[in-house]
Design a protein around this motif. Structure first.
Motif, PDB file in Angstrom:
ATOM      1  N   THR B  84       0.561  -1.192   0.000  1.00 18.89           N
ATOM      2  CA  THR B  84      -0.083   0.020  -0.086  1.00 18.89           C
ATOM      3  C   THR B  84       0.778   1.288   0.197  1.00 18.89           C
ATOM      4  O   THR B  84       0.689   2.204  -0.684  1.00 18.89           O
ATOM      5  CB  THR B  84      -0.810   0.214   1.217  1.00 18.89           C
ATOM      6  OG1 THR B  84       0.035  -0.345   2.389  1.00 18.89           O
ATOM      7  CG2 THR B  84      -1.992  -1.029   1.252  1.00 18.89           C
ATOM      8  N   THR B  85       1.737   1.434   0.772  1.00 18.31           N
ATOM      9  CA  THR B  85       2.487   2.516   1.339  1.00 18.31           C
ATOM     10  C   THR B  85       3.881   2.586   0.451  1.00 18.31           C
ATOM     11  O   THR B  85       4.758   3.638   0.414  1.00 18.31           O
ATOM     12  CB  THR B  85       2.867   2.735   2.532  1.00 18.31           C
ATOM     13  OG1 THR B  85       3.312   1.541   3.067  1.00 18.31           O
ATOM     14  CG2 THR B  85       1.514   3.181   3.436  1.00 18.31           C
ATOM     15  N   GLY B 116      -2.928   3.401  10.563  1.00 17.51           N
ATOM     16  CA  GLY B 116      -3.680   4.663   9.959  1.00 17.51           C
ATOM     17  C   GLY B 116      -2.420   5.528   9.897  1.00 17.51           C
ATOM     18  O   GLY B 116      -2.360   5.885   8.799  1.00 17.51           O
ATOM     19  N   PRO B 117      -1.770   6.080  10.932  1.00 13.48           N
ATOM     20  CA  PRO B 117      -1.054   7.346  10.720  1.00 13.48           C
ATOM     21  C   PRO B 117       0.385   6.971   9.606  1.00 13.48           C
ATOM     22  O   PRO B 117       0.882   8.033   9.465  1.00 13.48           O
ATOM     23  CB  PRO B 117      -0.394   7.439  12.406  1.00 13.48           C
ATOM     24  CG  PRO B 117      -1.449   6.690  12.981  1.00 13.48           C
ATOM     25  CD  PRO B 117      -2.073   5.683  12.261  1.00 13.48           C
ATOM     26  N   TYR B 119       0.269   5.680   6.832  1.00 14.81           N
ATOM     27  CA  TYR B 119       0.068   5.882   5.671  1.00 14.81           C
ATOM     28  C   TYR B 119       0.217   7.364   5.071  1.00 14.81           C
ATOM     29  O   TYR B 119       0.970   7.597   3.924  1.00 14.81           O
ATOM     30  CB  TYR B 119      -1.532   5.641   5.161  1.00 14.81           C
ATOM     31  CG  TYR B 119      -1.769   4.350   5.136  1.00 14.81           C
ATOM     32  CD1 TYR B 119      -1.643   3.364   6.445  1.00 14.81           C
ATOM     33  CD2 TYR B 119      -2.196   3.502   3.775  1.00 14.81           C
ATOM     34  CE1 TYR B 119      -1.998   1.913   6.057  1.00 14.81           C
ATOM     35  CE2 TYR B 119      -2.554   2.064   3.570  1.00 14.81           C
ATOM     36  CZ  TYR B 119      -2.463   1.542   5.000  1.00 14.81           C
ATOM     37  OH  TYR B 119      -2.614   0.125   4.880  1.00 14.81           O
ATOM     38  N   PRO B 120      -0.130   8.401   5.623  1.00 17.32           N
ATOM     39  CA  PRO B 120       0.056   9.783   5.250  1.00 17.32           C
ATOM     40  C   PRO B 120       1.521  10.160   5.129  1.00 17.32           C
ATOM     41  O   PRO B 120       1.993  11.042   4.399  1.00 17.32           O
ATOM     42  CB  PRO B 120      -0.741  10.655   6.403  1.00 17.32           C
ATOM     43  CG  PRO B 120      -1.554   9.886   7.069  1.00 17.32           C
ATOM     44  CD  PRO B 120      -0.900   8.464   7.076  1.00 17.32           C
ATOM     45  N   TRP B 121       2.432   9.329   5.894  1.00 13.42           N
ATOM     46  CA  TRP B 121       4.017   9.609   5.785  1.00 13.42           C
ATOM     47  C   TRP B 121       4.270   9.264   4.584  1.00 13.42           C
ATOM     48  O   TRP B 121       5.446   9.736   4.164  1.00 13.42           O
ATOM     49  CB  TRP B 121       4.647   8.884   6.840  1.00 13.42           C
ATOM     50  CG  TRP B 121       4.362   9.309   8.418  1.00 13.42           C
ATOM     51  CD1 TRP B 121       3.679  10.701   8.850  1.00 13.42           C
ATOM     52  CD2 TRP B 121       4.361   8.595   9.526  1.00 13.42           C
ATOM     53  NE1 TRP B 121       3.776  10.608  10.203  1.00 13.42           N
ATOM     54  CE2 TRP B 121       3.800   9.179  10.582  1.00 13.42           C
ATOM     55  CE3 TRP B 121       4.640   7.142   9.865  1.00 13.42           C
ATOM     56  CZ2 TRP B 121       3.797   8.945  11.893  1.00 13.42           C
ATOM     57  CZ3 TRP B 121       4.538   6.672  11.127  1.00 13.42           C
ATOM     58  CH2 TRP B 121       4.052   7.651  12.059  1.00 13.42           C
ATOM     59  N   LYS B 124      -0.168   8.407   1.353  1.00 11.89           N
ATOM     60  CA  LYS B 124      -1.383   7.531   1.118  1.00 11.89           C
ATOM     61  C   LYS B 124      -2.289   7.629   2.383  1.00 11.89           C
ATOM     62  O   LYS B 124      -2.275   8.262   3.348  1.00 11.89           O
ATOM     63  CB  LYS B 124      -0.932   6.121   1.137  1.00 11.89           C
ATOM     64  CG  LYS B 124       0.258   5.848  -0.106  1.00 11.89           C
ATOM     65  CD  LYS B 124      -0.516   6.112  -1.229  1.00 11.89           C
ATOM     66  CE  LYS B 124       0.332   5.774  -2.428  1.00 11.89           C
ATOM     67  NZ  LYS B 124       1.738   6.421  -2.688  1.00 11.89           N
ATOM     68  N   ASP B 125      -3.339   7.070   2.121  1.00  8.54           N
ATOM     69  CA  ASP B 125      -4.594   7.128   3.151  1.00  8.54           C
ATOM     70  C   ASP B 125      -5.144   5.717   3.189  1.00  8.54           C
ATOM     71  O   ASP B 125      -5.430   4.831   2.228  1.00  8.54           O
ATOM     72  CB  ASP B 125      -5.680   7.916   2.456  1.00  8.54           C
ATOM     73  CG  ASP B 125      -7.084   8.112   3.391  1.00  8.54           C
ATOM     74  OD1 ASP B 125      -7.260   7.485   4.102  1.00  8.54           O
ATOM     75  OD2 ASP B 125      -7.572   9.183   3.152  1.00  8.54           O
ATOM     76  N   ILE B 126      -5.087   5.264   4.621  1.00  9.17           N
ATOM     77  CA  ILE B 126      -5.380   3.763   4.879  1.00  9.17           C
ATOM     78  C   ILE B 126      -7.004   3.649   4.200  1.00  9.17           C
ATOM     79  O   ILE B 126      -7.201   2.440   4.249  1.00  9.17           O
ATOM     80  CB  ILE B 126      -5.428   3.457   6.493  1.00  9.17           C
ATOM     81  CG1 ILE B 126      -5.338   2.190   6.606  1.00  9.17           C
ATOM     82  CG2 ILE B 126      -6.617   4.370   6.961  1.00  9.17           C
ATOM     83  CD1 ILE B 126      -5.164   1.697   8.343  1.00  9.17           C
ATOM     84  N   ARG B 127      -7.858   4.562   4.080  1.00 10.85           N
ATOM     85  CA  ARG B 127      -9.190   4.232   3.553  1.00 10.85           C
ATOM     86  C   ARG B 127      -8.873   3.707   2.361  1.00 10.85           C
ATOM     87  O   ARG B 127      -9.953   3.010   1.865  1.00 10.85           O
ATOM     88  CB  ARG B 127      -9.993   5.391   3.908  1.00 10.85           C
ATOM     89  CG  ARG B 127     -10.267   5.617   5.289  1.00 10.85           C
ATOM     90  CD  ARG B 127     -10.990   6.901   5.408  1.00 10.85           C
ATOM     91  NE  ARG B 127     -10.113   8.151   4.957  1.00 10.85           N
ATOM     92  CZ  ARG B 127     -10.311   9.562   4.977  1.00 10.85           C
ATOM     93  NH1 ARG B 127     -11.536   9.867   5.298  1.00 10.85           N
ATOM     94  NH2 ARG B 127      -9.464  10.348   4.420  1.00 10.85           N
ATOM     95  N   ASP B 128      -8.025   3.913   1.492  1.00 13.83           N
ATOM     96  CA  ASP B 128      -7.712   3.405   0.138  1.00 13.83           C
ATOM     97  C   ASP B 128      -7.083   2.015   0.263  1.00 13.83           C
ATOM     98  O   ASP B 128      -6.683   1.526  -0.676  1.00 13.83           O
ATOM     99  CB  ASP B 128      -7.043   4.427  -0.621  1.00 13.83           C
ATOM    100  CG  ASP B 128      -7.602   5.680  -0.761  1.00 13.83           C
ATOM    101  OD1 ASP B 128      -9.002   5.761  -1.075  1.00 13.83           O
ATOM    102  OD2 ASP B 128      -6.844   6.782  -0.987  1.00 13.83           O
TER     103      ASP B 128
END
Lengths: 220, 387
Positions: B84-85, B116-117, B119-121, B124-128
């Motif tokens: 994902t990331t 969750g936190p 992903y933004p680093w 990305k967004d965990i909801r995706d």
């Protein structure tokens, strides 16, 4: 046809005034349902008996114990729910909340629910409408208009038994009205067939991968 | 059948001493565990990947490359690689490079990451999460299979005339597993590509694992990769062993009671009933592990978690000795005894994939699509895109 009513009661003591109110509500609902010529089976869940299991569930990343699996299936397969909590610090008890936190988000979707609460003083009565009703609204349950609050002084009063009878009549009507859902229009009425699940089994109805990949294959 | 260990790579205080290893000590400890795994005859070492404390495992291919240089036979894997990331372009490069360094002793397990936190680093967004896993993995497969890639997706910058280097060793991409505890979409993804499905198994009840594996097997057959019982399944396990059950429990209990994830919650006894955790004698571990196949079917890879909760390295190495010398030889023999002839014993390896030749389904980006087209179920995606 016999319906199933599950009663969730979160009192901590024995005997418990919360349990007492829950029983009075269940009896009143039974009377209302049978008065309409239908049968009702009542199953009581004492949340206290699940306290350790709920703590285990919460602290293990959500592994359901066998008892919790049974209870989750019991709740979601019911035709209606009575939920009663004691008031602690101006809200429902922590244990009461833990029980509902351990259910699937779709566990109560569309389910007729009667809410009740007990406390030492009538000054806590807004817990019903300011705390409990939003909880069940979030869970997409169909909470009946009358909620029943019993302070110590209310037990034995006519006011309380009147409110119990009115709430029970509302729940009985909602319970029995569910059969009306079978009468459909020309198109399938999605709202009439609420998606309710105990969440204890893997959903076998998986989205085909082509649909998941659609728009993500890098070529289209 | 393959047996090995998988590590989360956590730095955790030893509750009996109150001391946490330094990051250097923890990394060194993981290396020693991998080398010991080879020494005692295990097949696989898989490392986790995390980008936040208390974990040290932010750079799996660096670590696996180092381990590759110090081993001869050990298969290097991941548990999991964050599809994902991470940029799939970088995964394609790093793991192809690792293939070349290790002589093909590499496979990977895709995972999404549940923090969750983090992903933004990485923008990305965990909801995706599911969509990222789908799009990124499809690109990864393409990068390993098509010499020149033109690509445009939702989550990364488009590619025009891009060639991933080095190309996979012998032109043969590594075998891939998909790990998921609860998401049926990931079981579906593994089935679609004919990849392996790994269930972590150790943080859930066996009924759940059984249903997830059954779903994967059913869809594997649906997509034409073989019969359901030929699908490639891996399971986790968690064990602690001593000469007697009482001794094993006495030693392990403080680690269990204070462990991240489930510590301060259920009792060791309850958790052992709810999950595959087995704390007891080697014989008990053998019996319990053989039982996994009763509900998951005959499977191809068993990975044990042995190095978490602050257990001292020396204790972990001793556990590996018991696993390698007393437990796994019996498991190998017994699992083969019960396995029907048509069910593969091992997951695909670099050698077996090379032997299968360049025309084997493994070399197709979408092997399922070919078999569905033959059945007239669907048309190739490019046609569909044009239509």
């Amino acid at each position: 046809m016999t319906r199933r009513l599950v009663v969730v009661t979160a009192g901590l003591t024995v005997p418990s005034s919360t349990r007492l109110l829950a029983e009075q509500l269940a009896e009143a609902v039974t009377a209302q349902v049978t008065a309409r010529g239908e049968g009702l089976e009542v199953e009581v869940i004492e949340v206290r008996e699940l306290a350790a299991e709920l703590a285990s569930y919460m602290t293990s990343g959500g592994i359901p114990t066998p008892a919790l699996v049974r209870v989750r299936e019991q709740v979601s397969s019911a035709d209606g729910l009575v939920a009663v909590t004691p008031v602690f610090n101006a809200g429902y008890s922590g244990l009461f909340k833990m029980f509902f936190d351990a259910l699937d988000p779709d566990a109560l979707t569309g389910m007729p629910v009667l809410i009740g609460a007990t406390a030492g003083t009538a000054r806590h009565q807004l817990v019903l409408d300011h705390a409990m009703r939003p909880l069940f609204a979030y869970l997409r349950a169909a909470v009946v208009p009358t909620a029943v609050f019993a302070a110590t002084e209310d037990f034995g009063s006519h006011g309380l038994s009147d409110r119990i009878a009115r709430a029970a009549a509302e729940l009985a009507a909602a319970l029995l009205a569910q059969d009306g859902y079978a009468v459909g229009g020309f198109a399938p009425d999605l709202a009439a067939r609420p998606r309710r699940t105990a969440g204890t089994a893997v959903d076998e109805d998986v989205t085909p991968f082509a649909d998941l990949l659609h728009g993500h294959a890098g070529t289209d | 059948m393959q047996f090995g260990v998988f590590s989360v790579g956590d730095v955790t205080i030893d509750p009996t001493t109150g001391r946490a290893p330094s990051e250097a000590e923890r990394i060194e400890s993981m290396t020693r565990i991998a080398l010991k795994a080879e020494e005692v005859g295990l097949d696989v070492f898989a490392t986790g990947e995390h980008h936040n404390p208390p974990f040290v495992v932010s750079s799996p291919t660096t670590h696996l490359g180092y381990i590759a240089a110090k081993t001869e036979r050990l298969l290097l894997s991941t548990s999991t690689t964050l599809i994902t990331t991470n940029d799939p372009v970088k995964i394609a490069e790093d793991y192809a490079f690792l293939q070349h360094l290790s002589g093909g002793r590499v496979d990977l397990m895709m995972g999404r990451g549940n923090t969750g936190p983090v992903y933004p680093w990485f923008g990305k967004d965990i909801r995706d999460g599911i969509k990222l896993a789908v799009e990124n993995y499809h690109l990864l497969r393409t990068l390993w299979r098509e010499p020149v890639v033109n690509w445009q997706g939702r989550f990364r910058t488009p590619l025009q005339g891009y060639t991933s280097t080095p190309a996979p060793l012998d032109g043969t991409p590594p075998f891939v597993w998909h790990g998921s505890i609860r998401s049926t979409e990931i079981a579906e993804q593994a089935a679609y590509y004919g990849d392996g499905f790994f269930h972590n198994h150790i943080f859930w009840n066996s009924e759940h694992t059984e249903q997830m594996v059954r779903l994967y097997r059913r869809r594997f057959e649906h997509y034409g990769h073989g019969a359901a019982d030929q699908a490639i399944v891996g399971l986790g396990g968690q064990v602690f062993m001593a000469d007697t059950e009482a001794e094993a429990k006495r030693f392990f209990r403080p680690y269990f009671d204070n462990a991240p994830v489930y510590g301060h919650g259920p009792s060791l006894e309850d958790f052992s009933t709810m999950t595959p955790l087995t704390v007891g004698t080697p014989e008990q571990v053998i019996e319990r592990t053989l039982g996994f196949a009763d509900y998951a079917g005959d499977y191809q890879r068993q990975l044990f978690l042995v190095d978490h909760a602050g257990l001292p390295t020396e204790v972990v190495l001793e556990q590996l000795e018991i696993l390698g010398r007393e437990v796994v030889p019996v498991l190998r023999a017994e699992f083969e005894r019960r396995r029907p002839a048509h069910v593969p014993s091992d997951p695909p390896t670099h050698a077996s994939l090379v032997a299968a030749g360049p025309d084997s389904p493994h070399h197709l980006v979408e092997p399922a699509r070919a078999s569905l087209v033959e059945e007239g179920v669907t048309r190739p995606s490019r046609d569909r895109a044009r239509a």
